[in-house]
Write a protein that holds these residues in place. Sequence first.
Motif, PDB file in Angstrom:
ATOM      1  N   ARG A  36      -6.369   3.266  18.262  1.00 21.18           N
ATOM      2  CA  ARG A  36      -5.274   2.864  19.039  1.00 21.18           C
ATOM      3  C   ARG A  36      -4.558   1.687  18.522  1.00 21.18           C
ATOM      4  O   ARG A  36      -3.572   1.448  17.870  1.00 21.18           O
ATOM      5  N   ILE A  37      -5.501   0.578  18.810  1.00 21.72           N
ATOM      6  CA  ILE A  37      -5.576  -0.853  17.989  1.00 21.72           C
ATOM      7  C   ILE A  37      -5.166  -0.607  16.852  1.00 21.72           C
ATOM      8  O   ILE A  37      -4.761  -2.072  16.231  1.00 21.72           O
ATOM      9  N   SER A  38      -6.386  -0.165  15.941  1.00 18.66           N
ATOM     10  CA  SER A  38      -6.074   0.010  14.526  1.00 18.66           C
ATOM     11  C   SER A  38      -4.519   0.435  13.862  1.00 18.66           C
ATOM     12  O   SER A  38      -3.959  -0.124  13.561  1.00 18.66           O
ATOM     13  N   GLU A  43       0.951  -1.192  12.003  1.00 20.03           N
ATOM     14  CA  GLU A  43       2.715  -0.594  12.571  1.00 20.03           C
ATOM     15  C   GLU A  43       2.881  -2.254  11.979  1.00 20.03           C
ATOM     16  O   GLU A  43       4.200  -2.731  12.058  1.00 20.03           O
ATOM     17  N   LYS A  44       2.566  -2.816  12.907  1.00 18.77           N
ATOM     18  CA  LYS A  44       2.313  -4.697  12.830  1.00 18.77           C
ATOM     19  C   LYS A  44       2.984  -5.164  11.795  1.00 18.77           C
ATOM     20  O   LYS A  44       3.674  -5.567  11.357  1.00 18.77           O
ATOM     21  N   ILE A  45       1.884  -4.941  10.950  1.00 17.47           N
ATOM     22  CA  ILE A  45       1.342  -5.611  10.179  1.00 17.47           C
ATOM     23  C   ILE A  45       2.975  -4.262   8.355  1.00 17.47           C
ATOM     24  O   ILE A  45       3.588  -5.287   7.729  1.00 17.47           O
ATOM     25  N   ALA A  49       5.863  -6.573   7.079  1.00 16.39           N
ATOM     26  CA  ALA A  49       6.155  -6.465   5.156  1.00 16.39           C
ATOM     27  C   ALA A  49       6.997  -6.305   5.410  1.00 16.39           C
ATOM     28  O   ALA A  49       7.992  -6.669   3.857  1.00 16.39           O
ATOM     29  N   LYS A  50       7.817  -5.430   6.598  1.00 17.10           N
ATOM     30  CA  LYS A  50       9.637  -4.692   5.647  1.00 17.10           C
ATOM     31  C   LYS A  50      10.321  -6.098   6.181  1.00 17.10           C
ATOM     32  O   LYS A  50      11.294  -6.162   5.183  1.00 17.10           O
TER      33      LYS A  50
END
Length: 128
Positions: A36-38, A43-45, A49-50
């Motif tokens: 889950r943490i990964s 998702e944050k990355i 990036a977007k």
Amino acid sequence: MEEIKNSSLKIEFEPLEKVILENSKSFEKHRDELARISKEHNEKIKTSAKKEVKYQLYFYGALTILFCLCTAFLSFGINQYQEKKYAEKELKFYSKEALQREAYLKEKKLTEKYKNWLEQKQKKPHQN
């Protein structure tokens, strides 16, 4: 050496197999949490990036617009310069023609006759 032997501290070594099994069990317990943490990190990355791509597009779009404006301004300046040069060339040509005409009229003593003709022409421009 004698001090070490006489000390009250006793060190017990756990067998390596037992430690590996405990770590394996601990990993099994926390595997879902780590996944889950990964996933959250990924998702944050992706979101970051977007945003970077969006800002990059804005930046390059602004540069493109700025380039077009500079090109248009430069083109306008070059065009104005060429028109000025052409007008100066024509002015020089016609002033030279006028000087030659005046010299010819003075030489042939036709200055008064030319002025009269010009006045008549200006009074009646629609008649030839």
